[in-house]
Design an enzyme around this catalytic site. Structure first.
Site, PDB file in Angstrom:
ATOM      1  N   ASP A 187      10.916  -1.014 -10.440  1.00  0.00           N
ATOM      2  CA  ASP A 187      11.216  -0.664  -9.049  1.00  0.00           C
ATOM      3  C   ASP A 187      10.116   0.272  -8.550  1.00  0.00           C
ATOM      4  O   ASP A 187       9.942   1.372  -9.072  1.00  0.00           O
ATOM      5  CB  ASP A 187      12.583   0.032  -8.984  1.00  0.00           C
ATOM      6  CG  ASP A 187      12.996   0.312  -7.549  1.00  0.00           C
ATOM      7  OD1 ASP A 187      12.124   0.293  -6.639  1.00  0.00           O
ATOM      8  OD2 ASP A 187      14.194   0.557  -7.331  1.00  0.00           O
TER       9      ASP A 187
ATOM     10  N   TYR B  64       6.669   0.991   8.318  1.00  0.00           N
ATOM     11  CA  TYR B  64       5.917  -0.056   7.632  1.00  0.00           C
ATOM     12  C   TYR B  64       4.490  -0.093   8.170  1.00  0.00           C
ATOM     13  O   TYR B  64       3.520  -0.171   7.414  1.00  0.00           O
ATOM     14  CB  TYR B  64       6.656  -1.384   7.858  1.00  0.00           C
ATOM     15  CG  TYR B  64       5.922  -2.646   7.462  1.00  0.00           C
ATOM     16  CD1 TYR B  64       5.657  -2.932   6.126  1.00  0.00           C
ATOM     17  CD2 TYR B  64       5.536  -3.573   8.427  1.00  0.00           C
ATOM     18  CE1 TYR B  64       5.002  -4.101   5.772  1.00  0.00           C
ATOM     19  CE2 TYR B  64       4.899  -4.749   8.081  1.00  0.00           C
ATOM     20  CZ  TYR B  64       4.627  -5.009   6.752  1.00  0.00           C
ATOM     21  OH  TYR B  64       3.991  -6.170   6.423  1.00  0.00           O
TER      22      TYR B  64
ATOM     23  N   LYS C  12       0.933   0.550   6.083  1.00  0.00           N
ATOM     24  CA  LYS C  12      -0.186  -0.405   6.055  1.00  0.00           C
ATOM     25  C   LYS C  12      -1.474   0.247   6.584  1.00  0.00           C
ATOM     26  O   LYS C  12      -2.550   0.035   6.029  1.00  0.00           O
ATOM     27  CB  LYS C  12       0.148  -1.668   6.850  1.00  0.00           C
ATOM     28  CG  LYS C  12       1.212  -2.560   6.196  1.00  0.00           C
ATOM     29  CD  LYS C  12       0.786  -3.091   4.828  1.00  0.00           C
ATOM     30  CE  LYS C  12       1.694  -4.206   4.328  1.00  0.00           C
ATOM     31  NZ  LYS C  12       1.459  -4.520   2.898  1.00  0.00           N
TER      32      LYS C  12
ATOM     33  N   GLY D  29      -1.351 -12.380   9.309  1.00  0.00           N
ATOM     34  CA  GLY D  29      -0.475 -12.556  10.463  1.00  0.00           C
ATOM     35  C   GLY D  29       0.920 -12.910   9.962  1.00  0.00           C
ATOM     36  O   GLY D  29       1.290 -12.551   8.835  1.00  0.00           O
TER      37      GLY D  29
HETATM   38  N1  LIG Z   1       5.335 -12.629   5.444  1.00  0.00           N
HETATM   39  C1  LIG Z   1       4.679 -12.116   6.455  1.00  0.00           C
HETATM   40  O1  LIG Z   1       4.826 -12.509   7.613  1.00  0.00           O
HETATM   41  C2  LIG Z   1       3.664 -11.031   6.211  1.00  0.00           C
HETATM   42  C3  LIG Z   1       2.824 -10.646   7.260  1.00  0.00           C
HETATM   43  C4  LIG Z   1       1.879  -9.666   7.039  1.00  0.00           C
HETATM   44  C5  LIG Z   1       1.768  -9.065   5.804  1.00  0.00           C
HETATM   45  N2  LIG Z   1       2.596  -9.443   4.799  1.00  0.00           N
HETATM   46  C6  LIG Z   1       2.472  -8.761   3.508  1.00  0.00           C
HETATM   47  O2  LIG Z   1       2.466  -9.692   2.454  1.00  0.00           O
HETATM   48  C7  LIG Z   1       3.063  -9.110   1.296  1.00  0.00           C
HETATM   49  C8  LIG Z   1       4.154 -10.019   0.767  1.00  0.00           C
HETATM   50  O3  LIG Z   1       5.110 -10.265   1.785  1.00  0.00           O
HETATM   51  P1  LIG Z   1       6.234 -11.370   1.635  1.00  0.00           P
HETATM   52  O4  LIG Z   1       6.572 -11.846   2.988  1.00  0.00           O
HETATM   53  O5  LIG Z   1       5.833 -12.334   0.599  1.00  0.00           O
HETATM   54  O6  LIG Z   1       7.456 -10.452   1.104  1.00  0.00           O
HETATM   55  P2  LIG Z   1       8.765 -10.836   0.270  1.00  0.00           P
HETATM   56  O7  LIG Z   1       8.931 -12.303   0.137  1.00  0.00           O
HETATM   57  O8  LIG Z   1       9.864 -10.030   0.842  1.00  0.00           O
HETATM   58  O9  LIG Z   1       8.401 -10.295  -1.183  1.00  0.00           O
HETATM   59  C9  LIG Z   1       8.395  -8.945  -1.467  1.00  0.00           C
HETATM   60  C10 LIG Z   1       8.251  -8.758  -2.952  1.00  0.00           C
HETATM   61  O10 LIG Z   1       8.286  -7.374  -3.250  1.00  0.00           O
HETATM   62  C11 LIG Z   1       9.288  -7.127  -4.220  1.00  0.00           C
HETATM   63  N3  LIG Z   1       9.871  -5.802  -3.986  1.00  0.00           N
HETATM   64  C12 LIG Z   1      10.598  -5.377  -2.906  1.00  0.00           C
HETATM   65  N4  LIG Z   1      10.998  -4.111  -3.075  1.00  0.00           N
HETATM   66  C13 LIG Z   1      10.526  -3.728  -4.293  1.00  0.00           C
HETATM   67  C14 LIG Z   1      10.644  -2.526  -5.030  1.00  0.00           C
HETATM   68  N5  LIG Z   1      11.325  -1.469  -4.571  1.00  0.00           N
HETATM   69  N6  LIG Z   1      10.043  -2.481  -6.246  1.00  0.00           N
HETATM   70  C15 LIG Z   1       9.367  -3.538  -6.731  1.00  0.00           C
HETATM   71  N7  LIG Z   1       9.229  -4.701  -6.072  1.00  0.00           N
HETATM   72  C16 LIG Z   1       9.810  -4.789  -4.864  1.00  0.00           C
HETATM   73  C17 LIG Z   1      10.294  -8.253  -4.076  1.00  0.00           C
HETATM   74  O11 LIG Z   1      10.954  -8.535  -5.289  1.00  0.00           O
HETATM   75  P3  LIG Z   1      12.350  -7.885  -5.766  1.00  0.00           P
HETATM   76  O12 LIG Z   1      13.243  -7.882  -4.573  1.00  0.00           O
HETATM   77  O13 LIG Z   1      12.775  -8.819  -6.856  1.00  0.00           O
HETATM   78  O14 LIG Z   1      11.992  -6.533  -6.256  1.00  0.00           O
HETATM   79  C18 LIG Z   1       9.377  -9.408  -3.741  1.00  0.00           C
HETATM   80  O15 LIG Z   1       8.837  -9.982  -4.913  1.00  0.00           O
HETATM   81  C19 LIG Z   1       3.550  -7.737   1.733  1.00  0.00           C
HETATM   82  O16 LIG Z   1       2.609  -6.754   1.374  1.00  0.00           O
HETATM   83  C20 LIG Z   1       3.647  -7.859   3.222  1.00  0.00           C
HETATM   84  O17 LIG Z   1       3.517  -6.611   3.859  1.00  0.00           O
HETATM   85  C21 LIG Z   1       3.541 -10.407   4.965  1.00  0.00           C
END
Ligand SMILES: NC(=O)c1ccc[n+]([C@@H]2O[C@H](COP(=O)([O-])OP(=O)(O)OC[C@H]3O[C@@H](n4cnc5c(N)ncnc54)[C@H](OP(=O)(O)O)[C@@H]3O)[C@@H](O)[C@H]2O)c1
Ligand SMILES: *[C@@H]1O[C@H](CO)[C@@H](O)[C@H](O)[C@H]1NC(C)=O
Length: 290
Positions: free
Chosen positions: A90, A182, A186, A215
Site C-alpha cells: 500500500d 491530484y 502531478k 490525456g
Molecule cells: N486514465 C486516465 O484517464 C489517466 C489520465 C491521465 C493520467 N493518468 C495516470 O495514469 C496512471 C494510471 O492510471 P489508471 O487510469 O490506469 O488508474 P487505475 O486503473 O485506477 O489504476 C491505479 C493502480 O494503482 C493502484 N493503487 C491505488 N491505490 C494504491 C495504493 N494506496 N497503494 C498501492 N497501489 C495503489 C491500483 O491497484 P490496487 O487498487 O490493487 O492497489 C491500480 O493498480 C496514473 O498515474 C494516472 O494518474 C491516467
C-alpha cells in the site's frame, strides 16, 4: 494573424520531428531487463507490464490487491516475460514503498526500469472544501511514495544506468478543477523529476527520466470517475502503454498521449492561458459534481 504566422510553421516543424524519428525500437532492447511497475493490478500499469512482458523483460508488479496481481503475473508469463513476480503493498505507507524496492532487489538482483504509475486517494471529481486529510493523503500516495521509491532505488538504477518512467497527466501541466489535490501531486511530480533529470545529466550520471503526459485514457476507473461529469472521448489504454514503453526505452524526455490534441493545448497554454481555461471549462458538467 501574427500568431498564425508563428503557429503554423511551428506545428509543421513539430509534426516533421514527430514522424521522422531516426531511432529504431526493438524487443531486443528490453529482453532480460529488470522492470518494476507500480499500480499494475489494473489500468495503464497493467498494460505497461504486458508490453514489457511481450518483449521478454523480468517483471515485478505491485499494488494492493493480491488476487489481481496473481492474474497479471500469469498473463505476463503467457505473453513472454522472462520472469514475473508480484509484491503486495500500500503506497500510502512510505515504509511499504521502501520495502517494495528491497523485495524487488532480492527478486531481480537489480533494476533497469522503475515505472511509477499508481494513483490513489480521492481521485474522483469532487469540490474542494478544504479537507486537509484528503490533501495529505493524495500527496502521500501520488507524490511522496514516488519519491520514496525513487530514493530507495537510486543506487540500483545508477548501477544499471537505468531509467525512471513517471506517469503524469495533463492535470500536471494545467490545473484541473474538481481534482485539486491530484492536480497538485502531478505538478509536484513534474517539478521533481524534471529537476532530477537535469541534475543527473549535470553530474554525468547516466540515469534517465521520461515523463508521460496523458490525456483521458479508457481505464475502468477513469471512465467511472468521469462518468456524466465531463464530455470527453477517451483514448486506448493499450496504445497508451505501447507509447509509454517505447518512449521510455528510447529515452524520450516526454511521451505525450494522445499526441496532437494534448500538444496543441499545451502550446496554447503558454500563450493564451485564459482561452485554455475557457475551453477546458466547457467540457465539465459542473451541475453533476459535488
Ligand atoms: N486514465 C486516465 O484517464 C489517466 C489520465 C491521465 C493520467 N493518468 C495516470 O495514469 C496512471 C494510471 O492510471 P489508471 O487510469 O490506469 O488508474 P487505475 O486503473 O485506477 O489504476 C491505479 C493502480 O494503482 C493502484 N493503487 C491505488 N491505490 C494504491 C495504493 N494506496 N497503494 C498501492 N497501489 C495503489 C491500483 O491497484 P490496487 O487498487 O490493487 O492497489 C491500480 O493498480 C496514473 O498515474 C494516472 O494518474 C491516467
Ligand atoms: C507501514 O508499513 C510498515 C512495514 O510494512 C508497518 O510496520 C507499519 O505498521 C505500517 N504503518 C501503518 C500506519 O499501517
Amino acid at each position: 494573424m501574427a500568431v498564425l504566422k508563428i503557429l503554423v510553421p511551428l506545428l509543421i516543424g513539430l509534426g516533421a520531428y514527430y514522424f521522422y524519428s531516426p531511432e529504431s525500437f526493438s524487443a531486443e532492447m528490453v529482453k532480460g531487463k529488470r522492470v518494476l511497475v507500480t499500480g499494475s493490478s489494473t489500468g495503464i500499469g497493467e498494460q505497461i507490464a504486458y508490453e514489457f512482458a511481450r518483449m521478454g523483460a523480468n517483471l515485478v508488479v505491485t499494488a494492493r490487491r493480491e488476487n489481481l496481481l496473481e492474474k497479471v503475473v500469469q498473463k505476463c508469463l503467457k505473453l513472454g516475460a522472462s520472469s514475473a513476480q508480484y509484491v503486495v503493498a500500500d503506497m500510502s505507507n512510505l515504509t511499504s514503498a521502501q520495502e517494495v524496492i528491497e523485495e524487488t532487489k532480492s527478486k531481480l538482483g537489480g533494476l533497469d526500469y522503475l515505472v511509477l504509475n499508481h494513483v490513489g486517494g480521492v481521485v474522483g471529481f469532487h469540490l474542494f472544501k478544504g479537507d486537509m486529510e484528503i490533501v495529505k493523503q493524495s500527496l502521500t500516495v501520488n507524490f511522496l511514495s514516488y519519491i520514496q521509491l525513487t530514493s530507495s532505488a537510486l543506487e540500483m538504477l545508477q548501477e544499471s544506468e537505468g531509467s525512471i518512467i513517471v506517469i503524469s497527466s495533463m492535470t500536471g501541466r494545467i490545473g484541473s478543477p474538481f481534482n485539486t489535490e491530484y492536480s497538485a501531486a502531478k505538478f509536484a511530480l513534474e517539478g521533481f523529476y524534471s529537476a532530477l533529470r537535469t541534475e543527473m545529466r549535470l553530474r554525468k550520471i547516466n540515469l534517465y527520466v521520461t515523463v508521460a503526459v496523458l490525456g483521458y485514457i479508457d481505464t475502468e476507473n477513469a471512465m467511472k470517475a468521469v462518468g456524466d461529469r465531463m464530455s470527453l472521448v477517451p483514448s486506448s489504454k493499450e496504445e497508451c502503454a505501447q507509447k509509454i514503453v517505447r518512449g521510455g526505452v528510447l529515452r524520450h524526455r516526454e511521451v505525450i498521449f494522445p499526441y496532437w490534441s494534448q500538444k496543441f493545448v499545451l502550446l496554447l497554454r503558454d500563450w493564451m492561458p485564459n482561452l485554455v481555461d475557457q475551453l477546458i471549462g466547457k467540457s465539465y458538467k459542473v451541475e453533476n459534481i459535488h
